[in-house]
Motif scaffolding. Structure first.
Motif, PDB file in Angstrom:
ATOM      1  N   SER A  86       0.831  -1.198   0.000  1.00  0.00           N
ATOM      2  CA  SER A  86       0.000   0.000   0.000  1.00  0.00           C
ATOM      3  C   SER A  86       0.867   1.249   0.000  1.00  0.00           C
ATOM      4  O   SER A  86       1.946   1.280   0.576  1.00  0.00           O
ATOM      5  CB  SER A  86      -0.962   0.016   1.198  1.00  0.00           C
ATOM      6  OG  SER A  86      -0.270   0.202   2.400  1.00  0.00           O
ATOM      7  N   LEU A  87       0.357   2.248  -0.702  1.00  0.00           N
ATOM      8  CA  LEU A  87       0.930   3.589  -0.701  1.00  0.00           C
ATOM      9  C   LEU A  87      -0.072   4.472   0.024  1.00  0.00           C
ATOM     10  O   LEU A  87      -1.257   4.481  -0.322  1.00  0.00           O
ATOM     11  CB  LEU A  87       1.138   4.103  -2.123  1.00  0.00           C
ATOM     12  CG  LEU A  87       2.066   3.300  -3.024  1.00  0.00           C
ATOM     13  CD1 LEU A  87       2.042   3.868  -4.437  1.00  0.00           C
ATOM     14  CD2 LEU A  87       3.479   3.287  -2.471  1.00  0.00           C
ATOM     15  N   THR A  88       0.388   5.202   1.035  1.00  0.00           N
ATOM     16  CA  THR A  88      -0.500   6.054   1.821  1.00  0.00           C
ATOM     17  C   THR A  88      -0.232   7.517   1.493  1.00  0.00           C
ATOM     18  O   THR A  88       0.923   7.946   1.416  1.00  0.00           O
ATOM     19  CB  THR A  88      -0.291   5.815   3.329  1.00  0.00           C
ATOM     20  OG1 THR A  88      -0.487   4.425   3.604  1.00  0.00           O
ATOM     21  CG2 THR A  88      -1.272   6.623   4.157  1.00  0.00           C
ATOM     22  N   TYR A  89      -1.306   8.256   1.296  1.00  0.00           N
ATOM     23  CA  TYR A  89      -1.263   9.684   0.989  1.00  0.00           C
ATOM     24  C   TYR A  89      -2.029  10.434   2.069  1.00  0.00           C
ATOM     25  O   TYR A  89      -2.922   9.872   2.700  1.00  0.00           O
ATOM     26  CB  TYR A  89      -1.900   9.954  -0.383  1.00  0.00           C
ATOM     27  CG  TYR A  89      -1.070   9.405  -1.514  1.00  0.00           C
ATOM     28  CD1 TYR A  89      -0.192  10.225  -2.202  1.00  0.00           C
ATOM     29  CD2 TYR A  89      -1.123   8.058  -1.859  1.00  0.00           C
ATOM     30  CE1 TYR A  89       0.603   9.713  -3.223  1.00  0.00           C
ATOM     31  CE2 TYR A  89      -0.334   7.554  -2.873  1.00  0.00           C
ATOM     32  CZ  TYR A  89       0.529   8.387  -3.548  1.00  0.00           C
ATOM     33  OH  TYR A  89       1.323   7.873  -4.539  1.00  0.00           O
ATOM     34  N   LEU A  95      -3.653  11.927  -3.378  1.00  0.00           N
ATOM     35  CA  LEU A  95      -3.559  10.677  -4.126  1.00  0.00           C
ATOM     36  C   LEU A  95      -3.825  10.934  -5.605  1.00  0.00           C
ATOM     37  O   LEU A  95      -3.049  10.515  -6.460  1.00  0.00           O
ATOM     38  CB  LEU A  95      -4.552   9.651  -3.577  1.00  0.00           C
ATOM     39  CG  LEU A  95      -4.502   8.267  -4.214  1.00  0.00           C
ATOM     40  CD1 LEU A  95      -4.932   7.232  -3.190  1.00  0.00           C
ATOM     41  CD2 LEU A  95      -5.358   8.152  -5.439  1.00  0.00           C
ATOM     42  N   PHE A  96      -4.908  11.642  -5.913  1.00  0.00           N
ATOM     43  CA  PHE A  96      -5.244  11.892  -7.314  1.00  0.00           C
ATOM     44  C   PHE A  96      -4.215  12.786  -7.995  1.00  0.00           C
ATOM     45  O   PHE A  96      -3.852  12.557  -9.148  1.00  0.00           O
ATOM     46  CB  PHE A  96      -6.646  12.486  -7.446  1.00  0.00           C
ATOM     47  CG  PHE A  96      -7.728  11.469  -7.245  1.00  0.00           C
ATOM     48  CD1 PHE A  96      -7.885  10.420  -8.132  1.00  0.00           C
ATOM     49  CD2 PHE A  96      -8.575  11.543  -6.163  1.00  0.00           C
ATOM     50  CE1 PHE A  96      -8.873   9.462  -7.955  1.00  0.00           C
ATOM     51  CE2 PHE A  96      -9.568  10.587  -5.968  1.00  0.00           C
ATOM     52  CZ  PHE A  96      -9.715   9.550  -6.869  1.00  0.00           C
ATOM     53  N   LYS A  97      -3.730  13.792  -7.281  1.00  0.00           N
ATOM     54  CA  LYS A  97      -2.763  14.714  -7.881  1.00  0.00           C
ATOM     55  C   LYS A  97      -1.407  14.040  -8.088  1.00  0.00           C
ATOM     56  O   LYS A  97      -0.782  14.207  -9.135  1.00  0.00           O
ATOM     57  CB  LYS A  97      -2.582  15.935  -6.988  1.00  0.00           C
ATOM     58  CG  LYS A  97      -1.610  16.943  -7.543  1.00  0.00           C
ATOM     59  CD  LYS A  97      -1.495  18.156  -6.652  1.00  0.00           C
ATOM     60  CE  LYS A  97      -0.507  19.147  -7.233  1.00  0.00           C
ATOM     61  NZ  LYS A  97      -0.310  20.298  -6.365  1.00  0.00           N
ATOM     62  N   ARG A  98      -0.943  13.272  -7.104  1.00  0.00           N
ATOM     63  CA  ARG A  98       0.403  12.713  -7.161  1.00  0.00           C
ATOM     64  C   ARG A  98       0.455  11.330  -7.807  1.00  0.00           C
ATOM     65  O   ARG A  98       1.152  11.123  -8.776  1.00  0.00           O
ATOM     66  CB  ARG A  98       1.002  12.660  -5.751  1.00  0.00           C
ATOM     67  CG  ARG A  98       1.119  14.011  -5.073  1.00  0.00           C
ATOM     68  CD  ARG A  98       1.994  15.015  -5.856  1.00  0.00           C
ATOM     69  NE  ARG A  98       3.311  14.534  -6.189  1.00  0.00           N
ATOM     70  CZ  ARG A  98       4.381  14.626  -5.432  1.00  0.00           C
ATOM     71  NH1 ARG A  98       4.322  15.230  -4.268  1.00  0.00           N
ATOM     72  NH2 ARG A  98       5.533  14.144  -5.832  1.00  0.00           N
ATOM     73  N   PHE A  99      -0.273  10.352  -7.277  1.00  0.00           N
ATOM     74  CA  PHE A  99      -0.183   8.981  -7.779  1.00  0.00           C
ATOM     75  C   PHE A  99      -0.753   8.863  -9.188  1.00  0.00           C
ATOM     76  O   PHE A  99      -0.219   8.148 -10.025  1.00  0.00           O
ATOM     77  CB  PHE A  99      -0.912   8.020  -6.838  1.00  0.00           C
ATOM     78  CG  PHE A  99      -0.895   6.587  -7.310  1.00  0.00           C
ATOM     79  CD1 PHE A  99       0.265   5.844  -7.251  1.00  0.00           C
ATOM     80  CD2 PHE A  99      -2.032   5.993  -7.821  1.00  0.00           C
ATOM     81  CE1 PHE A  99       0.297   4.525  -7.688  1.00  0.00           C
ATOM     82  CE2 PHE A  99      -2.017   4.680  -8.268  1.00  0.00           C
ATOM     83  CZ  PHE A  99      -0.847   3.945  -8.192  1.00  0.00           C
ATOM     84  N   LEU A 100      -1.861   9.562  -9.450  1.00  0.00           N
ATOM     85  CA  LEU A 100      -2.504   9.472 -10.755  1.00  0.00           C
ATOM     86  C   LEU A 100      -2.154  10.634 -11.669  1.00  0.00           C
ATOM     87  O   LEU A 100      -2.646  10.721 -12.781  1.00  0.00           O
ATOM     88  CB  LEU A 100      -4.028   9.393 -10.577  1.00  0.00           C
ATOM     89  CG  LEU A 100      -4.520   8.193  -9.763  1.00  0.00           C
ATOM     90  CD1 LEU A 100      -6.018   8.294  -9.505  1.00  0.00           C
ATOM     91  CD2 LEU A 100      -4.180   6.891 -10.449  1.00  0.00           C
ATOM     92  N   GLY A 101      -1.288  11.530 -11.206  1.00  0.00           N
ATOM     93  CA  GLY A 101      -0.926  12.709 -11.989  1.00  0.00           C
ATOM     94  C   GLY A 101       0.096  12.415 -13.077  1.00  0.00           C
ATOM     95  O   GLY A 101       0.717  11.354 -13.125  1.00  0.00           O
ATOM     96  N   LEU A 102       0.280  13.391 -13.948  1.00  0.00           N
ATOM     97  CA  LEU A 102       1.198  13.247 -15.078  1.00  0.00           C
ATOM     98  C   LEU A 102       2.636  12.973 -14.639  1.00  0.00           C
ATOM     99  O   LEU A 102       3.343  12.192 -15.268  1.00  0.00           O
ATOM    100  CB  LEU A 102       1.147  14.492 -15.959  1.00  0.00           C
ATOM    101  CG  LEU A 102      -0.173  14.734 -16.689  1.00  0.00           C
ATOM    102  CD1 LEU A 102      -0.141  16.077 -17.400  1.00  0.00           C
ATOM    103  CD2 LEU A 102      -0.435  13.618 -17.676  1.00  0.00           C
TER     104      LEU A 102
END
Length: 137
Positions: free
Chosen positions: A86-89, A95-102
């Motif tokens: 697991s990665l915790t934010y 989470l959306f900005k960093r893990f799923l970001g460009l």
């Protein structure tokens, strides 16, 4: 498997959890050794790009006794997961900005490519959600 859980404003930490099964040609010990050392170092080295606050691995190596308990509790898969990462934010927005970001796309691709060294890619579950903690009294 992709599951997005509901939010809980009292406990806003968000997580990405990966439920992993090892490749058929590996023992659990081989999988755990590669996952902990090689993949763990890669994940730690990509922390700045992924922006997570914490990375965890849970290795399930208790064998058939735990599998029979899991089955009793309603587990439906014939082959249980070998572990969970697991990665915790700090929160869902992070989470959306960093893990799923460009900026994280290259880092995520590197991790996915490396997972083929120890994970059965057809048997990977991914859960994105917010942490909810309940305390008993």
């Amino acid at each position: 498997e992709y599951i997005v859980s509901s939010s809980d404003p009292d406990y806003p930490a968000a997580r990405v959890m990966f439920c992993l099964r090892r490749r058929a040609d590996q023992t659990r010990e081989q999988m755990f050794a590669y996952w902990l050392v090689s993949h763990g170092k890669l994940a730690a080295g990509l922390a700045a790009k992924l922006g997570y606050a914490q990375y965890d691995q849970v290795h399930s190596d208790w064998g058939d006794r735990v599998s029979s308990v899991a089955e009793t509790l309603g587990a439906s898969h014939l082959r249980r997961y070998d572990g969970v990462a697991s990665l915790t934010y700090p929160d869902k927005a992070s989470l959306f900005k960093r893990f799923l970001g460009l900026e994280a796309q290259d880092a995520n691709l590197r991790l996915i490519e490396d997972e083929f060294n120890f994970v059965d890619g057809q048997k990977l579950g991914v859960v994105l959600g917010e942490q909810a903690i309940l305390y008993g009294g």
